[in-house]
Structure formats: C-alpha cells, structure tokens
Design an enzyme around this catalytic site. Structure first.
Site, short mmCIF file in Angstrom:
data_model
loop_
_atom_site.label_atom_id
_atom_site.label_comp_id
_atom_site.label_asym_id
_atom_site.label_seq_id
_atom_site.Cartn_x
_atom_site.Cartn_y
_atom_site.Cartn_z
N ASN A 189 0.80 -1.24 0.00
CA ASN A 189 0.00 0.00 0.00
C ASN A 189 0.83 1.28 0.00
OD1 ASN A 189 0.79 -0.54 2.62
ND2 ASN A 189 -1.10 0.19 3.54
N LYS A 212 12.71 -6.43 0.85
CA LYS A 212 11.87 -7.18 -0.09
C LYS A 212 10.52 -6.49 -0.19
CE LYS A 212 9.06 -10.59 0.42
NZ LYS A 212 8.03 -10.03 -0.48
N GLU A 286 4.65 -4.21 11.95
CA GLU A 286 3.64 -3.18 11.69
C GLU A 286 2.50 -3.88 10.98
OE1 GLU A 286 3.51 -0.21 12.73
OE2 GLU A 286 5.55 0.16 13.39
N CYS A 320 -3.40 0.82 6.74
CA CYS A 320 -3.43 0.03 7.97
C CYS A 320 -4.12 0.76 9.12
CB CYS A 320 -2.01 -0.30 8.37
SG CYS A 320 -0.96 1.17 8.44
N GLU A 500 7.78 2.54 14.27
CA GLU A 500 8.54 3.18 13.20
C GLU A 500 8.46 4.69 13.44
OE1 GLU A 500 6.93 1.28 9.54
OE2 GLU A 500 8.83 0.19 9.57
N1 NAD Z 1 0.91 -1.24 10.54
C1 NAD Z 1 1.43 -0.77 9.43
O1 NAD Z 1 2.29 0.10 9.43
C2 NAD Z 1 0.96 -1.32 8.10
C3 NAD Z 1 1.24 -0.60 6.96
C4 NAD Z 1 0.80 -1.08 5.73
C5 NAD Z 1 0.07 -2.27 5.66
N2 NAD Z 1 -0.21 -2.94 6.79
C6 NAD Z 1 -1.02 -4.18 6.73
O2 NAD Z 1 -0.61 -4.98 5.63
C7 NAD Z 1 -1.70 -5.74 5.13
C8 NAD Z 1 -1.77 -5.60 3.64
O3 NAD Z 1 -0.52 -5.84 3.07
P1 NAD Z 1 -0.16 -7.21 2.32
O4 NAD Z 1 -1.40 -7.79 1.72
O5 NAD Z 1 1.00 -6.92 1.46
O6 NAD Z 1 0.29 -8.13 3.54
P2 NAD Z 1 0.95 -9.59 3.50
O7 NAD Z 1 1.12 -9.99 4.91
O8 NAD Z 1 0.19 -10.48 2.60
O9 NAD Z 1 2.36 -9.37 2.80
C9 NAD Z 1 3.31 -8.45 3.30
C10 NAD Z 1 4.69 -8.85 2.84
O10 NAD Z 1 5.05 -10.08 3.44
C11 NAD Z 1 5.55 -10.97 2.44
N3 NAD Z 1 5.27 -12.33 2.91
C12 NAD Z 1 4.13 -13.05 2.77
N4 NAD Z 1 4.26 -14.25 3.39
C13 NAD Z 1 5.50 -14.28 3.93
C14 NAD Z 1 6.22 -15.24 4.70
N5 NAD Z 1 5.70 -16.42 5.04
N6 NAD Z 1 7.48 -14.94 5.08
C15 NAD Z 1 8.03 -13.74 4.78
N7 NAD Z 1 7.41 -12.80 4.05
C16 NAD Z 1 6.15 -13.06 3.63
C17 NAD Z 1 4.80 -10.54 1.20
O11 NAD Z 1 5.46 -11.00 0.04
C18 NAD Z 1 4.84 -9.04 1.35
O12 NAD Z 1 6.08 -8.51 0.94
C19 NAD Z 1 -2.92 -5.19 5.83
O13 NAD Z 1 -3.30 -6.06 6.87
C20 NAD Z 1 -2.45 -3.89 6.42
O14 NAD Z 1 -3.17 -3.45 7.53
C21 NAD Z 1 0.23 -2.50 8.01
C1 2ZO Z 2 0.67 7.90 5.90
N1 2ZO Z 2 -0.46 7.11 6.32
C2 2ZO Z 2 -1.60 7.43 5.48
C3 2ZO Z 2 -0.87 7.42 7.67
C4 2ZO Z 2 -0.18 5.69 6.19
C5 2ZO Z 2 0.73 5.08 7.18
C6 2ZO Z 2 1.19 3.69 6.75
C7 2ZO Z 2 0.12 2.66 6.87
O1 2ZO Z 2 -0.39 2.03 5.98
#
Ligand code: NAD
Ligand code: 2ZO
Length: 526
Positions: A189, A212, A286, A320, A500
């Site tokens: 995202n 990655k 995160e 997120c 972070e």
């Molecule tokens: N808290 C935060 O700062 C934050 C920010 C952005 C997104 N998110 C969360 O991320 C999710 C959406 O992102 P997504 O669909 O890319 O998430 P995801 O967990 O499917 O994938 C995230 C990353 O992990 C890798 N990955 C997947 N399986 C793995 C494994 N077994 N070992 C190591 N790496 C692996 C993927 O290739 C990708 O690079 C949502 O739940 C969102 O809330 C959180």
């Molecule tokens: C900059 N934002 C919009 C708060 C996103 C933080 C990263 C989470 O997805």
C-alpha cells in the site's frame, strides 16, 4: 545472471521530460508517464551497487498495473542463491558503514534526501503505475520518504551512551551499537514510503539492509536503492530482492540477518515472528488494524467529516491505520451521515495520474472482488449501503480493465457485523451510533487489533480522558491519519510490536553494550 549498470529504459523515457522541466520549458504538472504507457523492462533486484537480472522462470509471475489491468512486467523470485548474494553484499557494506561516524553517514543520507526531492515527480509517477493510488497521494508518500531520511540523518550523530561512575575510580559506560544486516519486508500500500521508513532509521544507526517489496508492487524500492548508491552509500548498503512468501522466508531464516522489520498482515506477521524466534532475531511488526473513530456531539462537524474521510479513503481505503469503525454520537448522526455521504459521492474516481483524481484503483482484481464481497456481506447482515460499494468503470477506454470501485458508506451498522469486525482494506466506512462516552470507549476497545484510534470533540478534557482509555498505539485528537516522521507510529495488541519513526525507533535498530572498567585490583573470592 546479468548485471546492469543503469536504468536505461526508464532513464530514456524520463530524460527528455526532465531536460524540458529543468529548462523551465515544461511545467511540472505535465506527466512524463501516463496510465498504460510504462513498460518495466529493467531489472528490479539490486545488490552490490547494481541492478541485477535473475533467471528463475519457474517462479515468473505477471505484475499488473492497477489503473489499467494490463501486465506491467513478469517478476521472477529470488531464491537461496540470490538472497545469499544480497545478504553477503549487505554484510560487506556493514563492515564499512558501521565504522563511519554518524556525521559521515548523515552526509550521505542528506544527499539521498536531496536526490529524492529532485526526482519527486518521477518517483511519484512510477509509484502510481506501481500501486494505483492518485498522483497527489503518491507525491505525499515521496515527501514522507524524503522527510524520514532527513529526520534520521539528523539523529545519526546523536547516538550516544552513558557514563556511570563506580566505586574506587572504576566506571562503566554504554555504547549504542548497530545490529548488523537488517531485513525489511514491505506491504503493497505504501511501497516507496515503507522502504524509506524502514531503511532510514536502520542506516542512520549503522546497519545495512536487504529489502523485499511486495510482489504486487515491485517497481519503486529499486529506485531508492539507486538513490542511496548515487548519494555515496557503500556498495551493498541497501539492497532489494524481489519475490513473495518463499523469498521472505529465506530472508527471515538467513543466519547472517540480525533483524526483520515487517509491514503487512497479522497472519504473516505471526509467521515472521515465529521464524525470527528460531534465530532469536530482533523483530518489528507493523500489522493490520480495525481502528475506531469516535465523533462526539460537540465536535466541529466540518472537521469531523473531513477526519472521517481522511480516516477511510486515503489510498483507496488501503491504509493500515484507517478508522473504519466510525462511532457517531446519536444526536448528530443524521447531520453527519448527510454530509459524509454528500462528500463521499463527490470524490473523483479515475485515472490516478491526473491531478484532479482523488481516488485511483485498488491493488488487484482479487482484492477488488474481496472488498466488493464485504459490501455484499454487510448488506446481507442488515447494514444500509448509503452510497458506493460498486465496481466503477472509467469512461477512458484504456482504464476499463482497471480495479476501481465507488467509495462506500455503510449505515445502520452494529458491532457484530463482519464489516465492523474485519479489516476490509478498501474504501468502505462503517458508521455506528452511540449514546454515552463510556459505551463508545468500551465498544471502540472491543477488538483484538489496536493500531490507531481517533476522537473528535471540542471538550479538551473529554479528548484526553477518552484517549487515555483507548487501547491503540497511535491516537489522533481532532484529526486522523497524519504521520509526521518525528512521531512514533505503531500498534498495540495484535497490530504489532515496536515502532517506526520518531526517536524511539533508534532503540529498535541498535543494541546496548555495557563496558565495565576496573581501575583497581580484582577482588577475588577464590
Ligand atoms: N501497521 C502498518 O504500518 C501497516 C502498513 C501497511 C500495511 N499494513 C497491513 O498490511 C496488510 C496488507 O498488506 P499485504 O497484503 O501486502 O500483507 P501480506 O502480509 O500479505 O504481505 C506483506 C509482505 O510479506 C511478504 N510475505 C508473505 N508471506 C511471507 C512469509 N511467510 N514470510 C516472509 N514474508 C512473507 C509478502 O510477500 C509481502 O512482501 C494489511 O493487513 C495492512 O493493515 C500494516
Ligand atoms: C501515511 N499514512 C496514510 C498514515 C499511512 C501510514 C502507513 C500505513 O499504511
């Protein structure tokens, strides 16, 4: 395996426009890339100071441009050999980088930030191709990435320990030392921003990194790698390996990796933590959220509506920290709904490369269908679709295969509905009503997740009283989804571990060494 020195294709594509821009012959609002025009033919891996093309056809997967649905490139995943090469490159750079002074590291990071500033428009345009978000938001992401690198460059030379006087002239001191090779694993995202948010504190502290990106958005992390290299970073300081779950697993298990910083979903976060536990590695997680936004009857309505829109519709709702459970006090519910629906219907959806667009395309067709499925489920469970929630096909024919939907507001929601309990990760706002402050807080906290929360009220005492009770790592009062890089960001409960941004993140990328110095004789018991 073939190694490239330069991003030839892209550089050619952009060179003319840049020349015209720098000669002030072309305003910056004229795009060098429009949706459906960019081909990614350059290699997307980067280590030892170069782009690296790998041959692993058995893992080749198409990557799509969300705005058009056409294939952008085919991505081959890094396997054991490539992951090891990238980690060894990072290990070698670490030997140089961690011996440099903070001032020396800061100088290189500042230069990287300057290059990002100069390339703001190009990077933002490529991020739009990569992710589908609007160019306006992509520029904000590039700015956030730059600011993060600037901020941590300022902290690089402040790392210091403590001196403790002991008896008889003896003393001890502490040193804040880097961890070594850190791995960053990103979600789709905020592809460029996540790479910067992870690398900036890591590098400032003297670590190196292998990053990655998500296989859905592989294009922009490598730009950051080139920028660090161009800024003077030692070869191998910031490396990019492409791939999905398997590549991520190889990184987490690699014996020379000291830490993994992960952004992504809760289920993957749990796996990462489990893998890191095998090597007792440091971990930052995160993860996802299902955050509450509490709007009290004494709120400034215009600001509350603006806050609710910012809490739900940035990046097509794929954020997120989004405040997707919007609790509105009963007295102002009709007024709030009327205004929030009017404003939501007015959101301009379409070509994300256009300045006028406010909502671009979701990340993929399966994800779009999943989000539409949540809306359908909400309808079945008794929620009222007040607007949106449908597939959108822009009139421009080249966008007809893109992954668009109309932003949705759901009314008459209740706590047990699927749309209120699960992270939808799309432009769907669920509105709930409440009577009392105590009730709002209790319901807001009734989630296993705790990334963020928001409160709108004009009563300052109430704002702080409520925030104190909210079980969330990042709380907003009278605003939502602002993330200045000077301020820590992260979750409570199942939304994550560690932070972070902000000063505290230095602690997550360093380890403390204590040195005891005896100035007298050893007082032995034996
Ligand atoms: N808290 C935060 O700062 C934050 C920010 C952005 C997104 N998110 C969360 O991320 C999710 C959406 O992102 P997504 O669909 O890319 O998430 P995801 O967990 O499917 O994938 C995230 C990353 O992990 C890798 N990955 C997947 N399986 C793995 C494994 N077994 N070992 C190591 N790496 C692996 C993927 O290739 C990708 O690079 C949502 O739940 C969102 O809330 C959180
Ligand atoms: C900059 N934002 C919009 C708060 C996103 C933080 C990263 C989470 O997805």
């Amino acid at each position: 395996m073939k190694s490239y020195n330069y991003t030839k294709m892209l550089q050619k594509q952009l060179a003319v426009v840049r020349r015209l821009r720098s000669a002030a012959l072309l305003p910056t609002c004229i795009r060098s890339i429009s949706s459906g025009t960019m081909d990614v033919q350059f290699p997307l891996n980067f280590w030892s100071g170069d782009r690296v093309k790998i041959k692993n056809e058995s893992t080749s997967e198409p990557v799509y441009e969300p705005a058009t649905g056409r294939v952008l490139c085919n991505l081959e995943s890094c396997g054991t050999v490539e992951v090891d090469q990238a980690v060894q490159a990072a290990q070698s750079a670490y030997q140089t980088w961690n011996r440099m002074s903070g001032m020396e590291r800061a100088r290189i990071m500042i230069e990287a930030a300057r290059i990002i500033e100069n390339r703001r428009e190009d990077i933002a345009e490529i991020e739009v191709v990569n992710n589908g978000k609007s160019i306006t938001e992509a520029r904000m992401d590039v700015d956030s990435a730059r600011l993060c690198i600037e901020y941590y460059s300022g902290l690089a030379n402040t790392l210091a320990g403590q001196h403790v006087q002991l008896t008889g002239g003896s003393f001890a001191y502490t040193r804040r030392e880097p961890l070594g090779v850190c791995v960053g694993i990103g979600a789709w995202n905020y592809p460029f921003q996540i790479a910067a948010w992870k690398s900036a504190p890591a590098l400032a502290c003297g670590n190196s990194m292998v990053f990655k990106p998500s296989p859905l958005t592989p294009v922009t992390a490598v730009l950051l790698a080139e920028i660090y290299a161009k800024a003077g970073a030692p070869e191998g300081l910031f490396n990019v390996v492409q791939g999905g779950q398997e590549t991520g697993t190889l990184l987490c298990h690699h014996p020379d990796v000291a830490k993994v910083s992960f952004t992504g979903s809760v289920p993957t976060g749990k796996k990462i933590m489990e893998m890191c536990s095998k090597g007792v590695k440091h971990v930052t997680l995160e993860l996802g959220g299902k955050s509450p936004l509490l709007i009290f009857e004494d709120s400034d309505l215009k600001n509350a509506v603006n806050g609710a829109l910012m809490a739900n519709f940035l990046s097509q709702g794929q954020v997120c920290s989004n405040g997707t459970r919007v609790f509105v006090q009963r007295q102002i519910l009709p007024e709030f709904l009327k205004e929030v629906v009017r404003r939501t219907k007015a959101i301009e959806i379409g070509d994300p490369q256009l300045d006028s667009t406010r909502m671009g395309a979701l990340i993929s067709r399966p994800h779009l269908n999943r989000v539409l499925g949540f809306v359908e489920q909400a309808r079945k469970e008794g929620a009222k679709v007040l607007c949106g929630g449908e597939r959108f096909v822009p009139s421009d024919a080249k966008l007809s295969g893109g992954y668009y939907m109309t932003p949705c507001v759901l009314g008459d929601c209740s706590d047990e509905m699927t749309c209120v309990k699960e992270e939808i990760f799309g432009p769907v706002m669920s509105v709930l009503s409440f009577e009392t402050e105590e009730e709002a807080v209790r319901r807001a906290n009734a989630s296993a997740l705790g990334l963020a929360a928001g409160v709108f009220t004009s009563d300052v005492k109430r704002a702080h009283r409520v925030v104190e009770q909210l079980k969330a790592g990042s709380c907003f009062v009278n605003n939502y989804n602002i993330t200045p890089v000077e301020v820590p960001f992260g979750g409570f409960k199942m939304s994550g571990i560690g932070r972070e941004n902000g000063q505290v993140t230095i602690e997550h990328y360093t380890q403390m060494k204590t040195v005891f110095v005896e100035m007298g004789d050893v007082d032995s018991l034996f």
